[in-house]
Design a protein around this motif. Sequence first.
Motif, PDB file in Angstrom:
ATOM      1  N   TRP A  43       1.814   5.768   0.724  1.00 39.72           N
ATOM      2  CA  TRP A  43       1.544   6.097   1.938  1.00 39.72           C
ATOM      3  C   TRP A  43       0.128   7.605   1.986  1.00 39.72           C
ATOM      4  O   TRP A  43       0.574   8.143   2.748  1.00 39.72           O
ATOM      5  CB  TRP A  43       2.824   7.621   2.140  1.00 39.72           C
TER       6      TRP A  43
ATOM      7  N   THR B   5       0.565  -1.547  -0.004  1.00 47.26           N
ATOM      8  CA  THR B   5       0.032  -0.222   0.069  1.00 47.26           C
ATOM      9  C   THR B   5       0.648   1.170   0.067  1.00 47.26           C
ATOM     10  O   THR B   5       2.566   0.940   0.419  1.00 47.26           O
ATOM     11  CB  THR B   5      -0.868   0.674   1.034  1.00 47.26           C
TER      12      THR B   5
ATOM     13  N   ALA C  77      11.653  -2.404  -0.264  1.00 45.95           N
ATOM     14  CA  ALA C  77       9.641  -2.783  -0.562  1.00 45.95           C
ATOM     15  C   ALA C  77      10.976  -3.669  -1.969  1.00 45.95           C
ATOM     16  O   ALA C  77       9.998  -4.466  -1.827  1.00 45.95           O
ATOM     17  CB  ALA C  77       9.005  -1.569  -1.606  1.00 45.95           C
TER      18      ALA C  77
ATOM     19  N   SER D 242       2.185   3.531  -7.964  1.00 46.09           N
ATOM     20  CA  SER D 242       2.010   4.075  -9.021  1.00 46.09           C
ATOM     21  C   SER D 242       2.235   2.941 -10.167  1.00 46.09           C
ATOM     22  O   SER D 242       2.095   2.082 -10.508  1.00 46.09           O
ATOM     23  CB  SER D 242       3.525   5.130  -9.129  1.00 46.09           C
TER      24      SER D 242
ATOM     25  N   SER E  80       3.539   0.685   2.774  1.00 53.49           N
ATOM     26  CA  SER E  80       4.733   2.012   2.658  1.00 53.49           C
ATOM     27  C   SER E  80       5.772   2.595   3.673  1.00 53.49           C
ATOM     28  O   SER E  80       5.197   2.646   4.684  1.00 53.49           O
ATOM     29  CB  SER E  80       4.142   3.849   2.399  1.00 53.49           C
ATOM     30  N   GLU E  81       6.880   2.609   3.124  1.00 54.38           N
ATOM     31  CA  GLU E  81       7.655   3.096   4.831  1.00 54.38           C
ATOM     32  C   GLU E  81       8.123   3.859   5.477  1.00 54.38           C
ATOM     33  O   GLU E  81       8.137   4.669   5.900  1.00 54.38           O
ATOM     34  CB  GLU E  81       9.276   2.591   3.606  1.00 54.38           C
TER      35      GLU E  81
ATOM     36  N   PHE F 146      -1.802  -4.798  -5.138  1.00 53.20           N
ATOM     37  CA  PHE F 146      -1.013  -3.468  -5.065  1.00 53.20           C
ATOM     38  C   PHE F 146      -1.820  -2.243  -4.872  1.00 53.20           C
ATOM     39  O   PHE F 146      -2.441  -2.281  -6.380  1.00 53.20           O
ATOM     40  CB  PHE F 146      -0.162  -3.603  -6.256  1.00 53.20           C
TER      41      PHE F 146
ATOM     42  N   LYS G   2       2.443  -5.468   3.582  1.00 54.32           N
ATOM     43  CA  LYS G   2       4.190  -4.467   3.232  1.00 54.32           C
ATOM     44  C   LYS G   2       3.725  -3.001   3.478  1.00 54.32           C
ATOM     45  O   LYS G   2       3.058  -2.259   1.928  1.00 54.32           O
ATOM     46  CB  LYS G   2       4.711  -4.367   2.381  1.00 54.32           C
TER      47      LYS G   2
HETATM   48  P1  ADP Z   1       4.845   6.428  -5.351  1.00 49.35           P
HETATM   49  O1  ADP Z   1       4.891   7.233  -5.956  1.00 49.35           O
HETATM   50  O2  ADP Z   1       2.691   6.577  -3.744  1.00 49.35           O
HETATM   51  O3  ADP Z   1       5.004   6.158  -3.244  1.00 49.35           O
HETATM   52  P2  ADP Z   1       4.910   4.089  -5.634  1.00 49.35           P
HETATM   53  O4  ADP Z   1       4.518   3.116  -6.290  1.00 49.35           O
HETATM   54  O5  ADP Z   1       6.733   4.095  -5.391  1.00 49.35           O
HETATM   55  O6  ADP Z   1       4.331   4.986  -5.100  1.00 49.35           O
HETATM   56  O7  ADP Z   1       4.630   3.391  -4.313  1.00 49.35           O
HETATM   57  C1  ADP Z   1       3.835   2.273  -3.452  1.00 49.35           C
HETATM   58  C2  ADP Z   1       4.039   1.220  -2.366  1.00 49.35           C
HETATM   59  O8  ADP Z   1       5.062   0.246  -3.330  1.00 49.35           O
HETATM   60  C3  ADP Z   1       4.792   1.873  -1.314  1.00 49.35           C
HETATM   61  O9  ADP Z   1       4.380   0.577  -0.608  1.00 49.35           O
HETATM   62  C4  ADP Z   1       6.016   2.008  -1.765  1.00 49.35           C
HETATM   63  O10 ADP Z   1       7.350   1.035  -0.885  1.00 49.35           O
HETATM   64  C5  ADP Z   1       6.152   0.156  -2.975  1.00 49.35           C
HETATM   65  N1  ADP Z   1       6.666  -0.072  -3.983  1.00 49.35           N
HETATM   66  C6  ADP Z   1       8.035   1.176  -4.480  1.00 49.35           C
HETATM   67  N2  ADP Z   1       8.777  -0.066  -5.751  1.00 49.35           N
HETATM   68  C7  ADP Z   1       8.807  -1.272  -5.332  1.00 49.35           C
HETATM   69  C8  ADP Z   1       9.299  -2.353  -5.837  1.00 49.35           C
HETATM   70  N3  ADP Z   1       9.771  -2.165  -7.031  1.00 49.35           N
HETATM   71  N4  ADP Z   1       8.195  -3.538  -5.628  1.00 49.35           N
HETATM   72  C9  ADP Z   1       7.905  -3.538  -4.711  1.00 49.35           C
HETATM   73  N5  ADP Z   1       6.832  -2.929  -3.996  1.00 49.35           N
HETATM   74  C10 ADP Z   1       7.520  -1.392  -4.352  1.00 49.35           C
END
Ligand code: ADP
Length: 475
Positions: free
Chosen positions: A150, A148, A208, A229, A176-177, A226, A174
Amino acid sequence: MSDLIFSDSFINGEFYQTSSRFSVDDPATEQSIVDVSDIDEQGVKNAITAAQGAFVKLKSTNATERSDTLMRWYDLVIKHKQTLATLMTKEQGKPLKESLGEIDYGAGFIKWFAEEAKRSYGDVIPATDNSHRLTSFKQPIGVVAGITPWNFPVAMVTRKVAPAYAAGCSFILKPSEHTPLCAIALAYLADQAGFVKGAFNVLVSQDAKKVGKMLTDSEVVRKFTFTGSTGVGKQLLSQCASTIKRTSMELGGNAPFIIFDNADIDDAIDGLMAAKFRNSGQACVAANRIFIQRNILNDVLEKITPKVAALKVANGFDENADIGPLIYPKAKEKVQQLIKDALDKGATLIGDNSNLGGSFQNPLIVTNVTTQMDIYHEEVFGPVLTVIPFDEESEVLALANDVPYGLAAYFYSQNIKQIYRISEGLEFGMVGVNEGVISNPVAPFGGVKQSGLGREGGHQGLDEYLEEKYVCIKL
Ligand code: ADP
């Protein structure tokens, strides 16, 4: 814990600590809230094993029991509404009034799926001869993993975990961090509500990619869900191909918001303010391209400019705050880059773009936007309203659809024939007509094209966690 702040992953009903830690920061003050455990490989493996065990136990529960448990979870979330909202504003930055609204909205999914748990009906199919009886019924898919974002730290979690539990699936999340604290608090409350141990595990991680790969590669995990993005969604989809998992993907959008000249302009402006500036514009359904019919353009701009200027940018705990900080400084940098590109290519800026420091961004209007500009094609994810004038209905419909995304779209019109034409013509999963806020637990949320697969909420949201089994009996 009265503040519901926990700093470790949550596996099999217990906190799981590691020595490697990272800081979760308040985006308003840029100060650390708490250092959290960064999950190790053993933790991920433990979560998969725990979820596998929980699924076996869930099989012996019935829908009414799961419904009752979900209702207890709902009650606890509502009981701790103020605490959870405070936690959300701390780690995510949104104004407290919006956090309180998200707790209600997020809890709404728990209540809805507590009700829907009892309604996973099957079919009796008329046979084609006298010696057979044909039926189909629904069964839980099994272990689910989810990732998910943030921007909505509670609602994005509840709308996945609640239908999964309602269906009888166990879950490994898992979050968002940037916003793991709300997720851990939700898992803790679910455990207090009587969730089967191991049915809701939270893995806190800074890596992630690594955790995502372990989850997508696992043969135990049968479904992957998921929200994030489109780029990451594509990567996860391809990773899920190796084990042919069921998938749900809620990905990016580029929402058009169209104001036709017959619209009630005051109503349209109210809808636009909500569709654009909620969560400082950081929503995948946020209005991104504002198309205004040319003969009402000046009228709309005259009315909306003072409203945008009046929005108060402040720490989300300031009771008058309308716009909190963006999630981190890089998000503001991206907004600034998009504005610069648009201005370099001939757009006009209305508003004060002076640097407010940190991740705070003043709300702005950018007019005379064209398809040559990055701001037209990318999600702004910030409080910037981009205006594109248009002349004809057919022109604006073609422009609205001419993007790879298809999540939410909005338009304002008082002409019933036009309302049908445009609703049917928009290639988007969700359409708001004379309404700027459309998300609702009872309705199917999701996109078409590169905005995703599957639906969350509505009765459809439960089916995402169920397999249909056909049984043919020869008498
Ligand atoms: P945002 O730009 O909204 O942060 P992301 O798609 O980058 O969108 O992040 C959404 C979620 O996906 C977060 O929990 C992030 O940690 C996770 N994430 C980002 N990159 C990866 C990856 N390569 N594999 C799995 N999860 C990911």
